[in-house]
Design a protein around this motif. Sequence first.
Motif, PDB file in Angstrom:
ATOM      1  N   ALA A 151      -4.422 134.801  17.157  1.00 13.97           N
ATOM      2  CA  ALA A 151      -3.726 133.702  17.824  1.00 13.97           C
ATOM      3  C   ALA A 151      -4.570 132.448  17.925  1.00 13.97           C
ATOM      4  O   ALA A 151      -4.048 131.356  18.131  1.00 13.97           O
ATOM      5  N   VAL A 172      -3.112 132.687  12.507  1.00 12.94           N
ATOM      6  CA  VAL A 172      -1.728 132.240  12.296  1.00 12.94           C
ATOM      7  C   VAL A 172      -1.175 131.476  13.487  1.00 12.94           C
ATOM      8  O   VAL A 172      -0.119 130.854  13.400  1.00 12.94           O
ATOM      9  N   GLY A 173      -1.869 131.536  14.632  1.00 12.61           N
ATOM     10  CA  GLY A 173      -1.380 130.880  15.837  1.00 12.61           C
ATOM     11  C   GLY A 173      -0.720 131.861  16.785  1.00 12.61           C
ATOM     12  O   GLY A 173      -0.643 133.064  16.522  1.00 12.61           O
ATOM     13  N   ILE A 175       2.113 133.676  18.312  1.00 16.91           N
ATOM     14  CA  ILE A 175       3.482 134.064  17.966  1.00 16.91           C
ATOM     15  C   ILE A 175       4.435 133.924  19.156  1.00 16.91           C
ATOM     16  O   ILE A 175       5.632 133.680  18.990  1.00 16.91           O
ATOM     17  N   ASP A 178       6.392 130.772  19.097  1.00 17.74           N
ATOM     18  CA  ASP A 178       7.550 130.726  18.207  1.00 17.74           C
ATOM     19  C   ASP A 178       8.819 131.045  18.991  1.00 17.74           C
ATOM     20  O   ASP A 178       9.837 130.346  18.891  1.00 17.74           O
ATOM     21  N   ARG A 349      -2.356 125.358  16.722  1.00 20.98           N
ATOM     22  CA  ARG A 349      -1.348 126.211  16.095  1.00 20.98           C
ATOM     23  C   ARG A 349      -0.397 126.888  17.093  1.00 20.98           C
ATOM     24  O   ARG A 349       0.104 127.976  16.823  1.00 20.98           O
ATOM     25  N   SER A 354       4.065 130.370  13.514  1.00 15.92           N
ATOM     26  CA  SER A 354       3.208 131.539  13.279  1.00 15.92           C
ATOM     27  C   SER A 354       3.911 132.585  12.415  1.00 15.92           C
ATOM     28  O   SER A 354       3.318 133.147  11.488  1.00 15.92           O
ATOM     29  N   ARG A 357       3.988 131.675   8.786  1.00 15.83           N
ATOM     30  CA  ARG A 357       2.692 131.901   8.127  1.00 15.83           C
ATOM     31  C   ARG A 357       2.488 133.381   7.825  1.00 15.83           C
ATOM     32  O   ARG A 357       1.991 133.762   6.760  1.00 15.83           O
TER      33      ARG A 357
END
Length: 364
Positions: A151, A172-173, A175, A178, A349, A354, A357
């Motif tokens: 994250a 990916v950041g 989630i 999202d 991010r 996420s 990605r």
Amino acid sequence: MNICIVAGARPNFIKVAPIIRAIEKARTSQREVGCTLVYTGVSDDPSLEQSLFDDLQMRRPDVYLGVDCVSLNELTGRVMGEFEKYLETHPTDVVIVVDDLASTMAAAIVTKKQGIRLAHLVAGTRSFDITMPKEINRLVIDGLSDLLFTAGEGASHTISREGVQTSQVYMVGNILMDTLRFNYPRFVRPKVADDLGLADGAYLVFTLNRKALMADKDNLRQMLKALLEAANGQPIVAPLRGMARKAVASQLATINAPLASFHLVDPLSYLEFGYLTAHAKGIITDSGNVAEEATFNGVPCITLNSYTEHIETVRQGTNVLVGEDAARLSEAVADMVAGKWKHSSLPDRWDGRSAERIVQILLS
């Protein structure tokens, strides 16, 4: 490509919903990819009410392993047995596991024994307290994983220091963002807020999940008393379920403090709880997920723990750690009510992409 996503508890669905949407989007773009959602628990789990899936706009699990027990060791063994049966009869190219539950670890072990690629969502989180069962789960899962989706930079650095090849680690950041970004316009003001006459920005939200915090009854009573006194009449809304509701109710009955401002209410749907926390004056919680959402919403947050797996919520965000210390809680709540809180910013991010990605990495 056949992807299997394993969820072991209610919070996991909030994190995997965006991935399922991203996979379905990839399929509409003529990508050959399929997805099966497996829940390790039972189909009639009361925490998985239909409104959760309606709110998240996702389907219910395709497969239930049917494991339901209290003992973590027994649960681990039974999930391993049932998931092995599943993998033996369902061709799978990659398994995605989430967070750090015993069921997550069990699925991870079976996946690798079957020679299937393993991806860990929210990898690299650490408390650095090896006495915690979840810390052991994290170390095992990350050690087995072929793809580690983190994250933030802190989690990525942690994994790298532990010797994992950098080619396996993908930042990916977050989630959770999202799901939050996707659903924010759909949040619903809960009826209980109107019933209690709550004005936006003029109430506190209290949540409780950690069993260790509930087990120390004397300390829980002291912390609730400190919360009530420091809130100084500010309404406190506590949507609690199960053990947490019983623990708090029993201690409130023993407290010599004004209780009129404390409202113990029924659990809310995802969209209702999202509204309640997004429009609060402040949040007192022991949940890392709630603290992360508070940072996204710019809402002051007090975490009843001495550490957080997502330190960016403290360094950049609105989160403050007070441990399980009633005196520190009192000081922080007083500052929260008085509007004395630090400035915050969004970590890198937390952009709601996420899942996109993750799917791109899997398909490449």
